[in-house]
Design a protein around this motif. Structure first.
Motif, PDB file in Angstrom:
ATOM      1  N   ASP A 228       4.625  -9.136  -2.160  1.00  0.00           N
ATOM      2  CA  ASP A 228       5.173  -9.523  -0.871  1.00  0.00           C
ATOM      3  C   ASP A 228       4.601 -10.865  -0.407  1.00  0.00           C
ATOM      4  OD1 ASP A 228       3.255  -7.228  -0.992  1.00  0.00           O
ATOM      5  OD2 ASP A 228       2.794  -7.836   1.055  1.00  0.00           O
TER       6      ASP A 228
ATOM      7  N   TYR B 141       6.656 -14.201  -1.090  1.00  0.00           N
ATOM      8  CA  TYR B 141       7.848 -14.572  -0.314  1.00  0.00           C
ATOM      9  C   TYR B 141       7.488 -15.654   0.696  1.00  0.00           C
ATOM     10  CZ  TYR B 141      11.654 -14.280   3.059  1.00  0.00           C
ATOM     11  OH  TYR B 141      12.690 -14.591   3.899  1.00  0.00           O
TER      12      TYR B 141
ATOM     13  N   ALA C  91      13.485  -9.917  -5.844  1.00  0.00           N
ATOM     14  CA  ALA C  91      12.180  -9.277  -5.652  1.00  0.00           C
ATOM     15  C   ALA C  91      12.088  -8.067  -6.579  1.00  0.00           C
ATOM     16  CB  ALA C  91      12.000  -8.852  -4.201  1.00  0.00           C
TER      17      ALA C  91
ATOM     18  N   ILE D 250       9.826  -5.114  -7.331  1.00  0.00           N
ATOM     19  CA  ILE D 250       8.791  -4.540  -6.477  1.00  0.00           C
ATOM     20  C   ILE D 250       8.761  -3.016  -6.589  1.00  0.00           C
ATOM     21  CG2 ILE D 250       8.659  -6.333  -4.680  1.00  0.00           C
ATOM     22  CD1 ILE D 250      10.971  -4.832  -3.271  1.00  0.00           C
TER      23      ILE D 250
ATOM     24  N   ARG E 190       5.653  -2.265  -1.798  1.00  0.00           N
ATOM     25  CA  ARG E 190       5.747  -3.714  -1.599  1.00  0.00           C
ATOM     26  C   ARG E 190       7.042  -4.074  -0.881  1.00  0.00           C
ATOM     27  NH1 ARG E 190       3.368  -6.051  -7.423  1.00  0.00           N
ATOM     28  NH2 ARG E 190       1.486  -4.751  -7.409  1.00  0.00           N
TER      29      ARG E 190
ATOM     30  N   ARG F 221       6.674  -3.538   2.831  1.00  0.00           N
ATOM     31  CA  ARG F 221       5.884  -4.598   3.479  1.00  0.00           C
ATOM     32  C   ARG F 221       6.746  -5.845   3.698  1.00  0.00           C
ATOM     33  NH1 ARG F 221       1.649  -2.609   0.055  1.00  0.00           N
ATOM     34  NH2 ARG F 221       1.876  -4.329  -1.426  1.00  0.00           N
ATOM     35  N   LEU F 222       7.618  -6.134   2.741  1.00  0.00           N
ATOM     36  CA  LEU F 222       8.528  -7.265   2.926  1.00  0.00           C
ATOM     37  C   LEU F 222       9.474  -7.023   4.104  1.00  0.00           C
ATOM     38  CD1 LEU F 222       9.404  -8.108  -0.789  1.00  0.00           C
ATOM     39  CD2 LEU F 222       8.431  -9.718   0.869  1.00  0.00           C
TER      40      LEU F 222
ATOM     41  N   ARG G 107       8.699  -7.951   7.753  1.00  0.00           N
ATOM     42  CA  ARG G 107       8.799  -9.328   8.224  1.00  0.00           C
ATOM     43  C   ARG G 107      10.092  -9.531   9.027  1.00  0.00           C
ATOM     44  NH1 ARG G 107       6.214 -13.454   3.885  1.00  0.00           N
ATOM     45  NH2 ARG G 107       4.598 -12.087   3.035  1.00  0.00           N
TER      46      ARG G 107
END
Length: 685
Positions: free
Chosen positions: A201, A204, A212, A214, A218, A221-222, A225
């Motif tokens: 993450d 990015y 991505a 992942i 993960r 967590r992205l 944002r």
């Protein structure tokens, strides 16, 4: 294969001549010309019955097995060629013609051979069913798509081709393990798709076009944002969604959270093990467009070694066990049946290591090989001189399990793939999630930790189709992978019986069990679970709902963070934890020394020391000063090289070996030998 079909196939053993002939074919006994003709005629009749009723897939599978086994046993590939042409098993017919295993005499044969070229994709010939389903899938615009196909049926290529056709900018490929991130990255990088590839993450940087690769953790967590979302998500090993473990819930949460941020999202589910794709849904809008490969080119031959030393072979079509031999020793049995690459499945890490050493004692002299010597020297240099694997490597044996550091595990997997002399891999569930490893033989020594679908997934790892069809050798015998169930009280359980597990493999398709309470098709009344479990799942549903409520009160924000971090499961009552966090928040802000306090002391002060509702024994251990000191030291030494960390830990264990006050050291179920009954333990049980 439904119960009616199973009964009909079982009844075939009442036909004495068929029963005797199929038994001889199974056991590699010489057939008479009459028996050969009879079995091949029977196969034709079975295919006719399938054509009259396509639901009777077991009829076609039995016909295929008879023809495949006969052709390989007698080096007579004309029946197999005819079958593969008629039913679209073109990779087989292509090998037969390419290697000149039969003579092509007629114009029709030449036309057929040339016609197979339209099923060629990237130097690989596809089956009719494979090409038909993949072509439809690639141009589907449905919001949710599922591709259900056996292992090595082109799921990776589906991802790259779908990305190129759909042309979305923000792509997520969610894989179940960190090891698969690297494997998928290498594949995607080779495709040159002109996207930035993200694996962490932190990578990015507000790009508008990316892929991505992942895990669900993960990915979540992205999604935390601002303004981040996926246009398209590929879910690898999507059957994991059906389970009720924490990571399955996180995977459902990722799908739902992205849907909230982007209601136009596209989901592609990829799996070899889903019975009904609608069971994967975690939100109500739309349906799942399913594309399924029903027939597998591989037909496993299943063997069992029982506690009494009897060796048997299982005929799944007629549900019969044939005795092969008696008084077998486990190690001798394994060695007698070994091939170039042998995989042994055992559940517990401590048992994996024990068996590896037991196997080593019965192996031949050490292998003097430059690659093995270099591997051993590398492990000595970067891990530890006394690392158990080093001595095993010299005997062609390696083991891996989830308790090993990822960098060691990944390195040993790679070396097993690339060094021919490494003949034995002993591992547990870490091997289940799509790793492409060469496996010629499978020995299953633990079944109590495996469901039927997991066993089918394991079997699918043996003799990948690329190893059969992309060489210039006749490897068609690999379409009959050999699977050995080996029953011992040491590695399975006392008085255990593997027969019932094996009999569940009569049909490799099994009904989905939807245990994940977040999924739409979850129905607690359909599951055999306790009232306590039902109540726990209801709480999970409530907590998950709270994540998507538009409540910005202090309590709601704190609760959402607790749930998203996954720590709510450690507490019987998270209200107490919420109040604790509210109380210390201002206290922390006004403490000028807070930044200087050790992270372990911070965690204990907020989350442990003043709370009474903690229900997890491992977390509760942090009330003890010894546990705190150990983890402080552990974190401090993470900046050291791996070898130095291991050496330090090893020296500590040696120092407390004979100290009665310290040598009861917490290890956990994987390696621990005794259960320490504390006062806290008595309160709970």
């Amino acid at each position: 294969m439904d119960s009616k079909e199973k009964r009909k196939l079982t009844s075939l053993k009442n036909i004495e001549f068929f029963e005797e002939s199929i038994k001889k074919l199974n056991l590699n006994q010489e057939l008479t010309e009459q028996e050969k003709e009879y079995l091949l005629t029977s196969a034709i009749i079975l295919t006719k019955e399938y054509e009259l009723n396509n639901e009777y897939t077991g009829y076609l599978e039995l016909a295929y097995y008879i023809i495949l086994k006969y052709s390989i046993s007698y080096n007579d590939y004309k029946p197999l060629y005819d079958f593969s042409i008629n039913f679209g098993y073109y990779p087989i017919s292509n090998v037969i013609t390419k290697l000149n295993l039969i003579e092509l005499n007629s114009i029709n044969d030449i036309i057929i051979k040339n016609g197979m070229s339209k099923f060629k994709k990237n130097e690989i010939i596809e089956t009719y069913e494979q090409k038909y389903n993949q072509d439809k899938l690639l141009y589907s615009n449905n919001s949710e798509i599922a591709y259900i196909a056996p292992t090595s049926y082109g799921k990776s290529s589906i991802i790259s081709e779908k990305i190129l056709i759909d042309k979305f900018d923000k792509i997520g490929i969610v894989v179940p393990t960190k090891s698969l991130i690297n494997q998928t990255y290498n594949f995607i990088k080779q495709q040159r798709l002109n996207y930035k590839i993200i694996m962490f993450d932190e990578m990015y940087e507000n790009e508008n076009k990316f892929i991505a690769i992942i895990t669900q953790e993960r990915g979540l967590r992205l999604l935390d944002r601002d303004n981040f979302y996926f246009d398209q998500i590929f879910i690898d090993e999507a059957h994991n969604l059906l389970s009720d473990d924490n990571r399955s819930i996180l995977l459902s949460r990722l799908i739902n959270k992205n849907y909230l941020k982007n209601p136009e999202q596209k989901i592609v589910y990829l799996s070899p093990l889903v019975d009904n794709s609608k069971n994967l849904k975690s939100y109500t809008d739309g349906n799942v467009d399913e594309y399924r490969i029903n027939f597998n080119l591989k037909e496993p031959e299943i063997f069992e070694l029982r506690l009494d030393g009897n060796s048997l072979k299982y005929n799944r079509f007629m549900n019969e066990f044939y005795i092969l031999s008696c008084n077998n020793n486990v190690i001798d049995y394994i060695r007698k049946n070994e091939k170039d690459k042998n995989f042994v499945f055992i559940a517990r890490p401590v048992k994996i290591e024990k068996f590896a050493n037991e196997l080593k004692k019965h192996k031949d002299l050490q292998i003097n090989n430059n690659e093995l010597n270099l591997l051993a020297d590398t492990l000595k240099k970067y891990v530890h001189e006394d690392f158990n694997v080093i001595d095993l490597i010299k005997h062609g044996i390696v083991y891996i399990h989830g308790k090993m550091p990822d960098q060691i595990k990944d390195y040993l997997e790679y070396k097993y793939k690339t060094i021919k002399e490494l003949k034995y891999l002993i591992a547990n569930h870490v091997i289940l999630e799509g790793m492409n490893l060469p496996v010629d033989n499978l020995y299953i020594m633990t079944v109590n930790s495996l469901g039927t679908k997991q066993i089918v997934n394991l079997i699918g790892r043996v003799n990948r189709l690329n190893d059969v069809f992309t060489t210039d050798k006749n490897n068609l015998n690999k379409l009959l992978p050999q699977i050995y169930f080996i029953n011992t009280e040491e590695y399975n359980r006392k008085n255990s019986n593997m027969c019932s597990t094996i009999e569940k493999l009569r049909s490799f398709a099994s009904e989905d069990i939807v245990e994940n309470p977040i999924l739409i098709e979850y129905k607690e009344e359909k599951l055999k679970i306790t009232e306590e479990k039902k109540e726990k799942n209801r709480e999970i549903i409530k907590k998950e709902d709270k994540l998507f409520l538009e409540d910005n009160s202090e309590e709601a924000i704190i609760e959402r963070i607790i749930i998203e971090c996954g720590i709510e499961k450690y507490y019987n009552n998270i209200s107490e934890l919420i109040e604790r966090i509210k109380k210390v928040k201002n206290e922390i802000k006004s403490n000028p020394n807070w930044k200087e306090i050790n992270i372990i002391d911070k965690i204990c002060y907020i989350f442990i020391d003043s709370l009474i509702n903690i229900n997890d024994f491992e977390i509760n251990r942090l009330r003890n000063i010894e546990a705190k000191d150990f983890y402080k030291s552990f974190i401090k030494k993470q900046k050291f090289q791996l070898k130095d960390r291991i050496k330090d830990q090893y020296e500590y264990f040696k120092s407390i070996q004979y100290n009665s006050e310290k040598n009861e050291f917490y290890i956990g179920n994987s390696y621990g030998e005794i259960a320490k009954i504390t006062e806290e333990y008595r309160k709970r049980f």
